[in-house]
Motif scaffolding. Structure first.
Motif, PDB file in Angstrom:
ATOM      1  N   THR A  31       0.814  -1.217   0.000  1.00  0.00           N
ATOM      2  CA  THR A  31       0.000   0.000   0.000  1.00  0.00           C
ATOM      3  C   THR A  31       0.847   1.266   0.000  1.00  0.00           C
ATOM      4  N   MET A  32       1.886   1.306   0.817  1.00  0.00           N
ATOM      5  CA  MET A  32       2.636   2.554   0.987  1.00  0.00           C
ATOM      6  C   MET A  32       3.936   2.598   0.175  1.00  0.00           C
ATOM      7  N   PHE A  41       4.485   0.364  -2.722  1.00  0.00           N
ATOM      8  CA  PHE A  41       4.300  -0.211  -4.060  1.00  0.00           C
ATOM      9  C   PHE A  41       5.293  -1.339  -4.332  1.00  0.00           C
ATOM     10  N   THR A  92      12.277   4.428   0.170  1.00  0.00           N
ATOM     11  CA  THR A  92      12.069   5.829   0.569  1.00  0.00           C
ATOM     12  C   THR A  92      11.650   6.669  -0.632  1.00  0.00           C
ATOM     13  N   ASN A 106      10.038   5.525  -3.240  1.00  0.00           N
ATOM     14  CA  ASN A 106       8.646   5.134  -3.519  1.00  0.00           C
ATOM     15  C   ASN A 106       7.683   5.785  -2.529  1.00  0.00           C
ATOM     16  N   PHE A 107       8.083   5.759  -1.261  1.00  0.00           N
ATOM     17  CA  PHE A 107       7.235   6.258  -0.176  1.00  0.00           C
ATOM     18  C   PHE A 107       6.954   7.749  -0.363  1.00  0.00           C
ATOM     19  N   MET A 108       8.004   8.499  -0.692  1.00  0.00           N
ATOM     20  CA  MET A 108       7.870   9.945  -0.760  1.00  0.00           C
ATOM     21  C   MET A 108       7.484  10.436  -2.150  1.00  0.00           C
ATOM     22  N   GLY A 109       7.512   9.533  -3.121  1.00  0.00           N
ATOM     23  CA  GLY A 109       7.155   9.929  -4.472  1.00  0.00           C
ATOM     24  C   GLY A 109       8.232  10.756  -5.137  1.00  0.00           C
ATOM     25  N   GLN A 148      16.345  10.793   5.844  1.00  0.00           N
ATOM     26  CA  GLN A 148      15.016  10.429   5.327  1.00  0.00           C
ATOM     27  C   GLN A 148      14.860   8.914   5.257  1.00  0.00           C
ATOM     28  N   ASP A 171      14.302   7.721   8.768  1.00  0.00           N
ATOM     29  CA  ASP A 171      12.958   8.138   9.190  1.00  0.00           C
ATOM     30  C   ASP A 171      11.902   7.234   8.561  1.00  0.00           C
ATOM     31  N   MET A 172      12.084   6.920   7.278  1.00  0.00           N
ATOM     32  CA  MET A 172      11.151   6.025   6.589  1.00  0.00           C
ATOM     33  C   MET A 172      11.121   4.664   7.273  1.00  0.00           C
TER      34      MET A 172
END
Lengths: 167, 128
Positions: free
Chosen positions: A19-20, A22, A84, A86-89, A98, A101-102
């Motif tokens: 989900t978060m 991908f 990271t 993917n998560f942040m786009g 970062q 943090d992820m």
């Protein structure tokens, strides 16, 4: 009891990665297989240092509730960087802070989802996750002592989760 | 109408992810402000008009519970709709938070569509 926690942890992890981040994970069965995979990854990183970073991002969170203990997530550093992004786009680069943090947020999500899926009425206190960069051999030292060890593969990279319970 | 949104989460990356999800969701928002904990959120509220607060629960300095109590006790901010975005899934704890005036909650992980549906539902009748 351990089996229900194990199943809930697998389900939460697969859902969160999909989900978060991908990212689809393949679940590995059995501690023996997991230890072999960890050892194999160490060997590969010795042979191919330019392909695979010898670093791992470790993130830990303590939980207190019906069950109490520690959940530890380990991600290969290269995979952490991709997750990271993917998560942040983002499409280019992310910083190490970062990435850490992820990993902490991922650990928090896995732990929170795991225990709320086991019992919707139970209340758990979660600590703030603590993340750091460690070496591959450091990871394998820590896995043995935990009650629950989980391994997942994605694109040849190994993700491990181990849960220590205060029984 | 575009709403000003305040995102409260101690994870900088999660704040960026929520902002990304807001952009993807199609929810009509204007300015978006960020805070790393409840105290920072109160500081933002002192200097900016905020229509909607999205907050985590577990945070250092001032956590989400304390922030919600502060908002409830303040006549100026008490009517601002609050939505939790959290890993919290305990029905017991969520019931207590709804009693404090929280409008809705979104459990992490979430899809942008979930965010849009929850926020559109609330902002159609924010003070209900």
């Amino acid at each position: 009891m351990l089996e229900s926690i194990r199943k809930a942890a697998v389900s939460a992890t697969l859902n969160i990665f999909e989900t978060m981040y991908f990212t689809f994970l393949e679940t590995m069965d059995g501690n023996g297989t997991l230890m072999e995979a960890v050892a194999e990854q160490e060997k590969q990183s010795d042979r191919l240092p330019e392909v695979q970073s010898p670093w791992v991002v470790k993130s830990e969170i303590h939980f207190i509730g019906q069950y109490s203990g520690l959940l530890r997530l380990c991600l290969p550093y290269d995979l952490s960087r991709t997750l990271t992004l993917n998560f942040m786009g983002y499409e280019d680069e992310v910083s190490e802070s970062q990435i850490l943090d992820m990993a902490g947020e991922m650990t928090n999500m896995i732990c929170g989802n795991l225990f709320s899926s086991l019992d919707k009425t139970s209340v758990y206190l979660l600590s703030s996750p603590v993340s750091q960069k460690i070496s591959l051999p450091e990871r394998s030292k820590r896995i043995d002592s935990s009650e629950i060890n989980l391994g997942f593969l994605t694109e040849g990279q190994l993700v491990t989760i181990d849960i220590q319970l205060n029984l | 109408m575009a709403y000003n949104v305040l995102i409260v989460d101690d994870s900088n990356t999660m704040r960026k992810v929520i902002l990304k999800a807001l952009n993807l969701s199609g929810f009509a928002f204007g300015d978006c402000f960020e805070a790393g904990n409840g105290q920072e959120a109160l500081n933002v509220l002192e200097s900016h008009w905020i229509d909607l607060i999205l907050t985590d629960l577990n945070m250092p300095v001032m956590n989400g519970w304390e922030l919600i109590h502060h908002l409830k006790d303040n006549p100026t901010y008490g009517e601002i709709p609050v939505v939790l975005i959290t890993t919290e899934g305990s029905e017991t704890r969520l019931r207590e938070l709804f009693q404090l005036g929280v409008k809705d909650y979104i459990q992490k992980p979430f899809h942008p569509e979930t965010l849009r549906d929850v926020l559109n539902g609330i902002m159609e009748k924010p003070y209900a």
